[in-house]
Motif scaffolding. Structure first.
Motif, PDB file in Angstrom:
ATOM      1  N   MET A   1      -1.679   8.028  -1.770  1.00 13.05           N
ATOM      2  CA  MET A   1      -2.838   7.444  -0.904  1.00 13.05           C
ATOM      3  C   MET A   1      -3.394   8.538  -0.372  1.00 13.05           C
ATOM      4  SD  MET A   1      -1.141   3.900   0.386  1.00 13.05           S
ATOM      5  CE  MET A   1      -0.618   2.829  -0.717  1.00 13.05           C
ATOM      6  N   THR A   2      -4.733   8.338  -0.017  1.00 12.32           N
ATOM      7  CA  THR A   2      -5.599   9.240   0.765  1.00 12.32           C
ATOM      8  C   THR A   2      -5.636   8.919   2.325  1.00 12.32           C
ATOM      9  OG1 THR A   2      -7.665   8.186   0.448  1.00 12.32           O
ATOM     10  CG2 THR A   2      -7.040   9.822  -1.201  1.00 12.32           C
ATOM     11  N   GLY A   3      -5.922   9.814   2.952  1.00 14.71           N
ATOM     12  CA  GLY A   3      -6.264   9.628   4.498  1.00 14.71           C
ATOM     13  C   GLY A   3      -7.037   8.602   4.920  1.00 14.71           C
ATOM     14  N   ASP A   4      -7.861   8.356   3.817  1.00 13.65           N
ATOM     15  CA  ASP A   4      -9.014   7.518   3.959  1.00 13.65           C
ATOM     16  C   ASP A   4      -8.445   6.070   3.713  1.00 13.65           C
ATOM     17  OD1 ASP A   4     -11.009   9.141   5.104  1.00 13.65           O
ATOM     18  OD2 ASP A   4     -11.462   9.447   2.986  1.00 13.65           O
ATOM     19  N   ALA A   5      -7.463   5.887   3.045  1.00 15.56           N
ATOM     20  CA  ALA A   5      -6.746   4.397   2.722  1.00 15.56           C
ATOM     21  C   ALA A   5      -5.919   3.818   3.736  1.00 15.56           C
ATOM     22  CB  ALA A   5      -6.160   4.843   1.343  1.00 15.56           C
ATOM     23  N   HIS A   6      -5.578   4.519   4.618  1.00 10.24           N
ATOM     24  CA  HIS A   6      -4.887   3.697   5.735  1.00 10.24           C
ATOM     25  C   HIS A   6      -3.569   3.242   5.311  1.00 10.24           C
ATOM     26  CE1 HIS A   6      -8.362   3.971   8.142  1.00 10.24           C
ATOM     27  NE2 HIS A   6      -9.178   3.556   7.377  1.00 10.24           N
TER      28      HIS A   6
ATOM     29  N   TYR B   1      11.501   3.136  -1.986  1.00 11.03           N
ATOM     30  CA  TYR B   1      10.909   2.130  -1.139  1.00 11.03           C
ATOM     31  C   TYR B   1      10.564   2.663   0.124  1.00 11.03           C
ATOM     32  CZ  TYR B   1      10.564  -2.024   1.646  1.00 11.03           C
ATOM     33  OH  TYR B   1      10.027  -2.928   2.576  1.00 11.03           O
ATOM     34  N   THR B   2      11.302   3.670   0.661  1.00 14.61           N
ATOM     35  CA  THR B   2      11.051   4.287   1.957  1.00 14.61           C
ATOM     36  C   THR B   2       9.729   4.972   1.912  1.00 14.61           C
ATOM     37  OG1 THR B   2      13.620   4.545   2.463  1.00 14.61           O
ATOM     38  CG2 THR B   2      11.988   5.817   3.799  1.00 14.61           C
TER      39      THR B   2
ATOM     40  N   HIS C   1      -0.519   3.366   5.981  1.00 12.09           N
ATOM     41  CA  HIS C   1       0.224   2.666   7.119  1.00 12.09           C
ATOM     42  C   HIS C   1       0.225   1.450   7.213  1.00 12.09           C
ATOM     43  CE1 HIS C   1      -3.544   2.906   9.552  1.00 12.09           C
ATOM     44  NE2 HIS C   1      -2.905   1.717  10.158  1.00 12.09           N
ATOM     45  N   GLU C   2      -0.957   0.735   6.916  1.00 11.54           N
ATOM     46  CA  GLU C   2      -1.254  -0.934   6.717  1.00 11.54           C
ATOM     47  C   GLU C   2      -0.184  -1.426   5.884  1.00 11.54           C
ATOM     48  OE1 GLU C   2      -5.290  -1.458   6.190  1.00 11.54           O
ATOM     49  OE2 GLU C   2      -5.670  -0.408   8.024  1.00 11.54           O
ATOM     50  N   LEU C   3      -0.073  -0.887   4.678  1.00 11.13           N
ATOM     51  CA  LEU C   3       0.923  -1.280   3.616  1.00 11.13           C
ATOM     52  C   LEU C   3       2.173  -1.294   3.908  1.00 11.13           C
ATOM     53  CD1 LEU C   3       1.627  -2.496   0.546  1.00 11.13           C
ATOM     54  CD2 LEU C   3       1.621  -0.301  -0.175  1.00 11.13           C
ATOM     55  N   GLY C   4       2.494  -0.271   4.610  1.00 10.52           N
ATOM     56  CA  GLY C   4       3.942  -0.018   5.175  1.00 10.52           C
ATOM     57  C   GLY C   4       4.236  -1.067   6.444  1.00 10.52           C
ATOM     58  N   GLU C   5       3.283  -1.283   7.188  1.00  6.95           N
ATOM     59  CA  GLU C   5       3.493  -2.136   8.427  1.00  6.95           C
ATOM     60  C   GLU C   5       3.590  -3.484   7.795  1.00  6.95           C
ATOM     61  OE1 GLU C   5       3.725  -1.788  11.630  1.00  6.95           O
ATOM     62  OE2 GLU C   5       3.665   0.237  11.190  1.00  6.95           O
ATOM     63  N   PHE C   6       2.942  -4.058   6.516  1.00 12.59           N
ATOM     64  CA  PHE C   6       3.030  -5.417   6.066  1.00 12.59           C
ATOM     65  C   PHE C   6       4.594  -5.525   5.581  1.00 12.59           C
ATOM     66  CE2 PHE C   6       2.597  -8.132   2.493  1.00 12.59           C
ATOM     67  CZ  PHE C   6       2.003  -9.268   3.186  1.00 12.59           C
TER      68      PHE C   6
ATOM     69  N   GLN D   1       6.365   4.505   4.182  1.00  8.35           N
ATOM     70  CA  GLN D   1       5.993   5.589   4.813  1.00  8.35           C
ATOM     71  C   GLN D   1       4.417   6.165   4.242  1.00  8.35           C
ATOM     72  OE1 GLN D   1       8.769   8.630   4.159  1.00  8.35           O
ATOM     73  NE2 GLN D   1      10.080   7.807   6.072  1.00  8.35           N
ATOM     74  N   GLY D   2       4.038   5.469   3.354  1.00  8.93           N
ATOM     75  CA  GLY D   2       2.654   5.573   2.735  1.00  8.93           C
ATOM     76  C   GLY D   2       2.265   6.903   1.897  1.00  8.93           C
ATOM     77  N   ARG D   3       3.716   7.276   1.167  1.00 12.07           N
ATOM     78  CA  ARG D   3       3.869   8.521   0.785  1.00 12.07           C
ATOM     79  C   ARG D   3       3.693   8.484  -1.177  1.00 12.07           C
ATOM     80  NH1 ARG D   3       9.354  10.714   2.498  1.00 12.07           N
ATOM     81  NH2 ARG D   3       8.695  12.218   0.946  1.00 12.07           N
ATOM     82  N   VAL D   4       3.682   7.415  -1.365  1.00  7.75           N
ATOM     83  CA  VAL D   4       3.729   7.226  -3.085  1.00  7.75           C
ATOM     84  C   VAL D   4       2.710   5.728  -3.134  1.00  7.75           C
ATOM     85  CG1 VAL D   4       5.895   7.972  -3.709  1.00  7.75           C
ATOM     86  CG2 VAL D   4       5.657   5.694  -3.100  1.00  7.75           C
ATOM     87  N   ARG D   5       2.211   5.735  -4.199  1.00  9.18           N
ATOM     88  CA  ARG D   5       1.354   4.573  -4.525  1.00  9.18           C
ATOM     89  C   ARG D   5       2.345   3.655  -5.315  1.00  9.18           C
ATOM     90  NH1 ARG D   5      -3.838   6.407  -7.381  1.00  9.18           N
ATOM     91  NH2 ARG D   5      -4.175   7.334  -5.402  1.00  9.18           N
TER      92      ARG D   5
END
Length: 288
Positions: free
Chosen positions: A1-6, A55-56, A8-13, A60-64
Motif C-alpha cells: 500500500m502506498t502512503g496515499d492509501a491510508h 495478519y499482523t 491504517h484505516e483497514l488496520g483500524e477496522f 499494520q498496513g504493510r501488505v496488501r
C-alpha cells in the motif's frame, strides 16, 4: 500500500472487529487472564488459516490482502454484507491514489443566518457530522467548541467520546443511535471517503456501544425532534431541534434549538443567551 492509501484505516477496522468478538463467539476456549478485549491477532490468523505474522502485517498496513484472505477474514470476523463490502473497499483503496476532499468551510449564506441568531442556539453541521460553525448560545448550551481542535470538532465524536457531552444528553442512547444512522447514510453516499472510514474506525475502537451498533443491522429512525438535556447552569431542558438544509450546499445543515415560550426550557435559553452576552452574570439567575 502506498502512503496515499491510508492503510491504517483497514488496520483500524480489523482491530475494531476483533475487539468486538469473544473467543466463545467463534468457537475458541475463553482462557483466563486475557490482556486484551476480544480476539488476539494469533486467534484471528489461526481461524483465517494465515500466519500470525501475515495478519499482523495486514493490521499494520504493510501488505496488501488478497481476495481470498479478505473473504476468510469476513467469515472469521462475522461481518455483515455491508461490513464485508466496507472491508473490500478499504483494501481496494490501497490499489489507487485517493485524495482527501478539501476541508469543508461553512457556506456564507449559513454564516449570515448564524450571525443573526443571537438568542437561540444554532450550529452548522457538515459532512461526517463535522461541526463547521456555531453561535455563542450553542457553545453555552452544548460545549466550548473553541477548546476542541478543529480536526476533532465532530458531533458523533463528542457524543461517543466526551463524558461531559454524554452527561448533558438525558436521552443519550437515542441521540447516539441517531448519530450512527446519520453516519451510515454518509457511508452509503460516499463509500470511498477515507475521512469517514477513519472516523468510524476510531469510534469503533473507542466505544463499545458504537462498535456494536455499527456492526449490527439497526435501522433506528433518523430524526431531530425533541431532546432532553441536563445543563450544569440552567438545569433540565426540553428542546425542539430542527434541521435546515443549505440550498447551495446540501451537505451542510443548520441545526436550531428552540422551546415553547413561557416554559422553563424557554426561560433557560433566554438566560443562556443573556449569560453569553454578559458572562459575569451569576449563574444563580438561571433558577429565577
Amino acid at each position: 500500500m502506498t502512503g496515499d492509501a491510508h492503510p491504517h484505516e483497514l488496520g483500524e477496522f480489523l482491530k475494531a472487529r476483533r475487539a468486538g468478538l469473544t473467543p466463545c463467539a467463534v468457537g475458541l476456549p475463553d482462557t483466563a487472564g486475557r490482556r486484551v478485549p476480544g480476539l488476539r491477532r494469533e486467534e484471528v490468523a489461526l481461524l483465517a488459516s494465515i500466519s500470525t505474522e501475515h495478519y499482523t502485517r495486514l493490521e499494520q498496513g504493510r501488505v496488501r490482502p488478497s481476495a481470498s484472505v479478505l473473504t476468510a477474514l469476513s467469515h472469521v470476523l462475522r461481518l455483515s454484507a455491508p461490513q464485508r463490502d466496507h472491508l473490500f473497499e478499504l483494501a481496494a483503496s490501497g490499489t489507487r491514489r485517493r485524495r482527501r476532499p478539501p476541508a469543508q468551510k461553512v457556506h456564507p449564506q449559513l454564516r449570515r443566518i448564524l450571525e443573526e441568531l443571537t438568542t437561540i442556539p444554532a450550529l452548522v453541521i457538515g459532512r461526517r457530522l463535522d461541526i463547521l460553525a456555531w453561535n455563542p448560545p450553542a457553545a453555552a448550551l452544548l460545549t466550548d467548541f473553541d477548546k476542541i481542535p478543529a480536526d476533532k470538532r465532530n458531533y458523533a465524536r463528542l457524543m461517543f467520546t466526551d463524558p461531559a457531552f454524554r452527561d448533558l444528553c438525558l436521552n443519550w442512547r437515542t441521540n447516539a443511535r441517531t448519530c450512527v444512522t446519520q453516519l451510515r447514510l454518509e457511508a452509503a453516499r460516499h463509500p470511498g471517503d477515507p475521512g469517514l472510514a477513519a472516523l468510524v474506525g476510531g469510534l469503533s475502537v473507542a466505544d463499545a456501544d458504537f462498535r456494536r451498533w455499527w456492526a449490527g443491522r439497526q435501522t433506528h429512525g433518523l430524526r431531530m425532534g425533541t431532546k432532553r438535556l441536563r445543563h450544569p447552569v440552567v438545569g433540565d431542558l426540553v428542546l425542539d431541534w430542527d434541521s435546515l438544509a443549505c440550498t447551495a450546499d446540501p451537505t451542510q445543515k443548520l441545526l436550531i434549538a428552540t422551546a415553547d415560550p413561557g416554559t422553563p426550557s424557554h426561560d433557560g435559553l433566554v438566560f443562556l443567551a443573556s449569560w453569553t452576552a454578559n458572562p459575569d452574570q451569576p449563574a444563580q439567575g438561571a433558577a429565577a
